[in-house]
Scaffold this active site. Structure first.
Site, PDB file in Angstrom:
ATOM      1  N   ALA A 206       0.842  -1.195   0.000  1.00  0.00           N
ATOM      2  CA  ALA A 206       0.000   0.000   0.000  1.00  0.00           C
ATOM      3  C   ALA A 206       0.875   1.241   0.000  1.00  0.00           C
ATOM      4  CB  ALA A 206      -0.918  -0.017   1.217  1.00  0.00           C
ATOM      5  N   ASN A 207       0.276   2.398   0.190  1.00  0.00           N
ATOM      6  CA  ASN A 207       1.044   3.634   0.336  1.00  0.00           C
ATOM      7  C   ASN A 207       0.384   4.507   1.395  1.00  0.00           C
ATOM      8  OD1 ASN A 207      -0.940   5.494  -0.991  1.00  0.00           O
ATOM      9  ND2 ASN A 207      -0.562   4.095  -2.708  1.00  0.00           N
ATOM     10  N   ARG A 208       0.959   5.667   1.657  1.00  0.00           N
ATOM     11  CA  ARG A 208       0.523   6.479   2.796  1.00  0.00           C
ATOM     12  C   ARG A 208      -0.662   7.392   2.503  1.00  0.00           C
ATOM     13  NH1 ARG A 208       4.412   5.732   6.579  1.00  0.00           N
ATOM     14  NH2 ARG A 208       6.510   5.374   5.789  1.00  0.00           N
ATOM     15  N   ALA A 272      -4.023   7.680  -4.969  1.00  0.00           N
ATOM     16  CA  ALA A 272      -2.619   7.281  -5.110  1.00  0.00           C
ATOM     17  C   ALA A 272      -2.625   5.801  -5.489  1.00  0.00           C
ATOM     18  CB  ALA A 272      -1.874   7.512  -3.804  1.00  0.00           C
TER      19      ALA A 272
END
Ligand code: C5P
Length: 394
Positions: A206-208, A272
């Protein structure tokens, strides 16, 4: 029009309170869910049982009991509109002055939903300067008012102060919830949040991204009257008011949901999206074998949703992409605009606290050039972008 809406009906003390039962019936017939709150005065004129029967919902009449059952804040946040019918002189005075000493007044102070009041009182009370001033204060704050009508009252008196008929109040509720603004009639698809790309049944990449900016944009477009489909990756943000939320996990699901949401007039792709996914998701949890080397994950390219939507047969008239960069932000954004085939790029530097934070400093890249916007809360970036979109669509 009112189908699927949650309406909180606040019933205060007046002989006309019986009309609230008919209003509740009309709401339910229209497919809305009516939730009722009775003040102590209201409970003298209609019973909890009658209201519960007509609404099919639990009726709340006590702040402390409601606290245990649902919580006054939740009760205040759940409705699409709050309707005070009948609204007594006393409850209007409490609202005007921000008192919160029982469930009804507390919910009215805590709600962010639009509020409609239908006053009902004796003509002398209605005409009293105190009531006039209270009404003026409420109107100035955006509270909508229906009635009162004129005519025979319970007392052998007549004059203004009669509660509006249920059908009239119903129409006023519909008008209150009717979308308004420059984007009425437009459909916007917004993506928000990260995507989760599974490794195995329990692990993912995943990402932030928090979804704060994308969700704020969806809400801002809806506030200008657009019908908004928000395709969101896994986030903890509350659903923006008046927006249809489609929840997805992976980039491929996000693309499918975006294509399913077309046709649209506007696309704002603020998610994102993971550029890569794990080529082969394991069916079972990968096991750590004693003595064995760490596994190597083979990656595959994800589809580019922004580029796909920009080249789609049903391409929205305005396609806005985002560029999150940590260096040479504007240069990358200008190149990205051309490469992706979108109309605008909102570029931001994510090297600081932008991801997950509440503020953002962006550059808007259009065919006309680059605009540098000052650092401001994400909600303000959203409102300004929505306004720009509305001007472009006009
Ligand atoms: O290429 P890059 O990921 O930097 O581009 C960012 C923009 O493209 C964002 O608007 C993002 O929502 C969108 N994007 C997308 N699908 C991808 C990757 C990015 O829609 N697979």
């Amino acid at each position: 029009m009112l189908h699927g809406k949650n309406i909180l009906l606040v019933i205060s003390g007046s002989i006309a309170a019986y009309k609230a039962l008919e209003l509740a019936r009309l709401l339910r017939k229209a497919g809305a869910t009516a939730h009722a709150v009775l003040t102590a005065g209201g409970a003298r004129f209609v019973t909890k049982e009658a209201l519960a029967g007509i609404t099919g919902q639990r009726v709340h009449d006590d702040l402390w009991a409601a606290e245990a059952e649902i919580g006054h804040i939740r009760l205040a946040r759940l409705p699409d509109a709050v309707v005070v019918a009948p609204a007594s002189a006393d409850l209007l005075a409490k609202m005007a002055h921000g008192l919160a000493d029982d469930l009804a007044s507390t919910v009215l102070l805590a709600t962010r939903a639009p509020v409609l009041v239908a006053p009902a009182m004796n003509p002398a009370m209605w005409e009293h300067p105190a009531t006039r001033a209270n009404l003026a204060a409420l109107r100035a704050r955006g509270v909508a008012v229906v009635g009162p009508g004129e005519g025979a009252m319970a007392e052998p008196e007549s004059g203004p102060g009669r509660l509006s008929e249920p059908a009239e109040i119903f129409t006023a509720i519909a008008a209150l919830l009717a979308p308004a603004g420059p984007l009425v009639g437009r459909h916007a698809v917004v993506t928000s949040g990260p995507t989760h790309e599974p490794i195995d049944p329990v692990r993912y990449i995943a990402n932030r991204s928090s979804g704060k900016q994308g969700h704020a944009i969806a809400g801002a477009l809806a506030a200008l009257g657009a019908r908004v489909t928000l395709v969101s990756g896994p986030v903890v943000q509350p659903d923006p008011r008046g927006v249809t939320v489609v929840r997805v996990e992976t980039a491929r699901e996000m693309l499918a949901a975006c294509e399913a949401a077309l046709p649209a007039d506007i696309a704002v792709m603020a998610a994102a999206v993971a550029d890569w996914r794990v080529a082969r998701e394991a069916d079972q949890k990968l096991k750590k074998q004693p003595g064995a080397a760490a596994p190597t994950l083979e990656m595959a390219l994800n589809p580019d949703i922004l580029a796909t939507v920009s080249a789609h047969a049903q391409r929205p008239r305005l396609v806005v992409g985002f560029a999150a960069e940590t260096e040479t932000v504007v240069q990358h954004a200008v190149a990205k605009r051309a490469r992706k085939g979108c109309d605008w790029i909102v570029a931001n530097d994510v090297s600081g606290d932008v991801m997950g934070g509440d503020a953002n400093a962006v550059h808007l890249v259009t065919a006309a050039g680059v605009e540098d916007w000052p650092r401001m809360p994400k909600a303000d970036v959203a409102a300004r972008l929505a306004q720009r979109i509305a001007e472009d669509m006009a």
